[in-house]
Design an enzyme around this catalytic site. Structure first.
Site, mmCIF file in Angstrom:
data_model
loop_
_atom_site.group_PDB
_atom_site.id
_atom_site.type_symbol
_atom_site.label_atom_id
_atom_site.label_comp_id
_atom_site.label_asym_id
_atom_site.label_seq_id
_atom_site.Cartn_x
_atom_site.Cartn_y
_atom_site.Cartn_z
ATOM 1 N N ASN A 1 48.491 2.890 41.644
ATOM 2 C CA ASN A 1 47.249 2.681 42.407
ATOM 3 C C ASN A 1 46.899 1.193 42.529
ATOM 4 O O ASN A 1 46.303 0.775 43.512
ATOM 5 C CB ASN A 1 46.086 3.456 41.786
ATOM 6 N N ASP B 1 52.144 0.152 33.669
ATOM 7 C CA ASP B 1 50.795 -0.413 33.674
ATOM 8 C C ASP B 1 50.748 -1.724 32.898
ATOM 9 O O ASP B 1 49.882 -1.924 32.054
ATOM 10 C CB ASP B 1 49.802 0.596 33.088
ATOM 11 N N VAL C 1 47.580 6.492 32.784
ATOM 12 C CA VAL C 1 46.710 6.611 31.616
ATOM 13 C C VAL C 1 47.205 5.603 30.584
ATOM 14 O O VAL C 1 48.384 5.606 30.235
ATOM 15 C CB VAL C 1 46.756 8.045 31.055
ATOM 16 N N HIS C 2 46.302 4.745 30.103
ATOM 17 C CA HIS C 2 46.720 3.617 29.263
ATOM 18 C C HIS C 2 46.881 4.042 27.811
ATOM 19 O O HIS C 2 46.109 3.652 26.926
ATOM 20 C CB HIS C 2 45.739 2.458 29.403
ATOM 21 N N HIS D 1 41.415 9.892 34.235
ATOM 22 C CA HIS D 1 42.210 10.312 35.391
ATOM 23 C C HIS D 1 42.441 11.821 35.401
ATOM 24 O O HIS D 1 43.505 12.305 35.786
ATOM 25 C CB HIS D 1 43.535 9.562 35.434
ATOM 26 N N TYR E 1 47.881 -6.022 38.517
ATOM 27 C CA TYR E 1 46.421 -5.863 38.427
ATOM 28 C C TYR E 1 45.674 -6.993 39.140
ATOM 29 O O TYR E 1 44.542 -7.312 38.793
ATOM 30 C CB TYR E 1 45.948 -5.710 36.976
ATOM 31 N N HIS F 1 53.599 7.672 39.204
ATOM 32 C CA HIS F 1 52.555 6.919 38.511
ATOM 33 C C HIS F 1 51.536 7.832 37.837
ATOM 34 O O HIS F 1 51.226 7.691 36.660
ATOM 35 C CB HIS F 1 51.867 5.950 39.465
#
Ligand SMILES: *[C@@H]1O[C@H](CO)[C@@H](O)[C@H](O)[C@H]1NC(C)=O
Ligand SMILES: *[C@@H]1O[C@H](CO)[C@@H](O)[C@H](O)[C@H]1NC(C)=O
Ligand SMILES: *[C@@H]1O[C@H](CO)[C@@H](O)[C@H](O)[C@H]1NC(C)=O
Ligand SMILES: *[C@@H]1O[C@H](CO)[C@@H](O)[C@H](O)[C@H]1NC(C)=O
Ligand SMILES: *[C@@H]1O[C@H](CO)[C@@H](O)[C@H](O)[C@H]1NC(C)=O
Ligand SMILES: *[C@@H]1O[C@H](CO)[C@@H](O)[C@H](O)[C@H]1NC(C)=O
Ligand SMILES: *[C@@H]1O[C@H](CO)[C@@H](O)[C@H](O)[C@H]1NC(C)=O
Length: 465
Positions: free
Chosen positions: A232, A167, A357-358, A329, A199, A319
């Site tokens: 995603n 991410d 998940v960040h 999520h 992104y 992912h």
């Protein structure tokens, strides 16, 4: 002389130690770091890391990835902007004598009102193992030269060090994550990237942000292979712009050697590298019974092609995590878990890396496969045949950190913390691998979480503390 006071203290100490052991063995840890809540900002279009290299038709966004099953091939990719130019790569083992030549292909795609540059992909084959190669692209106009090391020949005790990034995006924090990875003294030799690259979709799918991202990561991705997983943010499905072909920019820009593992699509595939067998799964392609991905994965496990006496370490990348105790999520990985987790336990996957998940999170070895609708066994339980699940979606993108966690911390999670960072998975031999997570807030050499992995086939004793 007896001293009752001493006896009492000794007993108390014993009890305290037992409590601590129990607590440490069963309860997880949540990092208490307090961070700025503000979301990071993307680097501006004129940032230094986005600059086009000088010269007519100069190759840019140069990146490499493994090109076949065993690592004796490399896919070289680059983009030219003024004209197609040549698809030639010159390469060799001496910086002064690029005696070999390979020809690739060029493609271009349109996305709404954007037209891509000329995207070149060229596979270098029959490379010697464990060898430094120099390569040059842009033949005919502005030439640029890079180098990479091939992995050692596949074998059970070959040490190898993987970096882990997820991410990433293109914010200031992304830049810090990459810089920390590059200067980590553990010296990652290849990056396992767990999805969500540019992104660009946050800019109404303006593909210029795909180009800037390609230029941003070139400083690492041109010199060591990044093993790609689709997230995603790679879907770029935008019917409002008339764009209904999922993954169009990603598929055009980031080639992977999926055919080599008999996969029929670039979103799921497998490779061997040193002593690891790496399976890349697609959270956003069909994975239910009878689907191409299901049939492919079933064959991976059941055909016997994963030979743990050749590649002891079985690593899975995806992912969307299956186990995630953040309030983000929720359950997005659940249906895939239900489909595939029994195989992961039966075939003793060592570790699963995910992003999405960040934040960072590491589980104990647990499984949740006993439930059969009527028996009520629907909770994760300790399982020494199960993988450790690691979420490493903390690359630093503009959406910010996932700071909201479920409370109390579930018993199955060993460590969680919402900080940006990267990780290293360093295989020592067939029995031992060392995992370390580095948060950006610390110096590059500081390890914020770590674990000695014992291989599930060769050393399947308890390891996840
Ligand atoms: C360059 O490398 C090739 C192949 O390894 C070799 O045949 C050739 O003699 C080399 N040339 C020079 C000038 O060293
Ligand atoms: C594409 O469309 C967007 C939104 O309408 C606009 O801002 C942008 O300037 C256009 N780009 C080109 C290359 O025409
Ligand atoms: C990002 O980093 C650059 C260069 O280090 C700095 O000039 C800029 O102020 C930073 N921007 C933000 C939003 O932090
Ligand atoms: C990004 O990081 C690199 C390496 O630390 C640095 O040279 C560059 O100036 C940074 N750029 C920005 C925009 O922060
Ligand atoms: C791919 O399938 C072919 C034909 O069934 C088989 O010979 C080959 O070994 C397979 N390759 C891999 C890497 O699974
Ligand atoms: C954290 O997430 C929970 C569950 O979605 C929500 O009820 C709560 O309001 C959130 N807390 C904060 C501080 O956002
Ligand atoms: C494997 O690596 C571990 C950790 O470095 C080491 O302790 C162990 O002795 C090694 N095993 C063998 C057989 O060399």
């Amino acid at each position: 002389m007896r001293n009752p006071y001493h006896e009492f203290t000794a007993a108390l100490l014993l009890i305290l130690m037992a409590c601590c052991w129990f607590a440490c063995a069963t309860d997880g840890f949540t990092g208490s770091y307090v961070r700025k809540a503000k979301k990071p900002k993307d680097m501006p279009l004129d940032a230094d890391v986005f600059m086009l290299p000088p010269g007519y038709n100069a190759p840019n966004q140069v990146h490499i990835t493994q090109g076949n099953i065993d690592g004796s091939a490399m896919i070289i990719s680059w983009i030219t902007n003024d004209e197609p130019g040549t698809n030639t790569v010159l390469f060799g083992t001496s910086n002064y004598n690029l005696s070999f030549q390979a020809e690739g292909r060029v493609n271009q795609y349109k996305f709404f009102n954007y037209t891509s540059g000329f995207i070149h992909h060229c596979t270098l084959k029959n490379l010697k193992f464990d060898t430094k190669y120099y390569y040059e692209v842009g033949i005919g106009h502005t030439r640029r030269k890079f180098w990479f090391n091939t992995p050692p020949k596949v074998g059970p005790d070959v040490p190898y060090t993987f970096g882990l990034i997820g991410d990433l995006g293109q914010s200031n924090d992304s830049n810090i994550t990459l810089a920390h990875y590059e200067s980590n003294p553990a010296k990652g030799q290849a990056v396992l990237f767990v999805g969500d690259l540019s992104y660009a979709d946050n800019y109404n799918h303006n593909n210029i942000r795909w180009d800037t991202w390609g230029r941003f990561v070139e400083r690492s991705a041109a010199y060591q292979p990044w093993i790609w997983t689709a997230g995603n943010h790679e879907i770029d499905f935008a019917p409002e712009l008339g764009e209904v072909e999922p993954f169009k920019p990603y598929r055009n820009r980031y080639h992977v050697p999926y055919k080599a593992s008999n996969s029929t699509a670039p979103f799921w595939y497998s490779i061997k590298r040193a002593s690891a067998y790496i399976i890349v799964l697609a959270s956003y392609s069909a994975y239910g019974m009878y689907t191409p991905q299901y049939q492919w994965l079933e064959a991976e496990f059941k055909s016997g092609k994963i030979d743990r006496s050749e590649t002891p370490w079985l690593i899975v990348l995806m992912h969307s995590p299956w186990y995630n105790s953040y309030n983000y999520h929720y359950k997005e990985g659940e249906s895939m878990r239900v489909m595939y987790e029994p195989w992961f336990v039966k075939y003793k996957v060592d570790v699963v890396f995910a992003g999405h998940v960040h934040a960072y999170e590491r589980s104990h070895r647990i499984s949740n496969i006993a439930y059969n609708i009527v028996n009520g066994n629907c909770r994760p339980v300790a399982d020494l045949s199960a993988p450790v699940y690691i979420t490493i979606g903390d690359g630093g993108n503009l959406e910010g950190l996932a700071t909201n966690m479920t409370e109390p911390q579930p018993k199955y999670t060993a460590f969680r913390e919402a900080s940006f960072g990267h990780a290293i998975f360093s295989i020592k031999n067939r029995t031992h691998a060392y995992f370390e997570w580095h948060r950006n807030d610390d110096g590059v050499a500081v390890i914020a979480d770590s674990m000695w992995f014992y291989n599930r086939v060769w050393n399947g004793i308890h390891d996840s503390v």
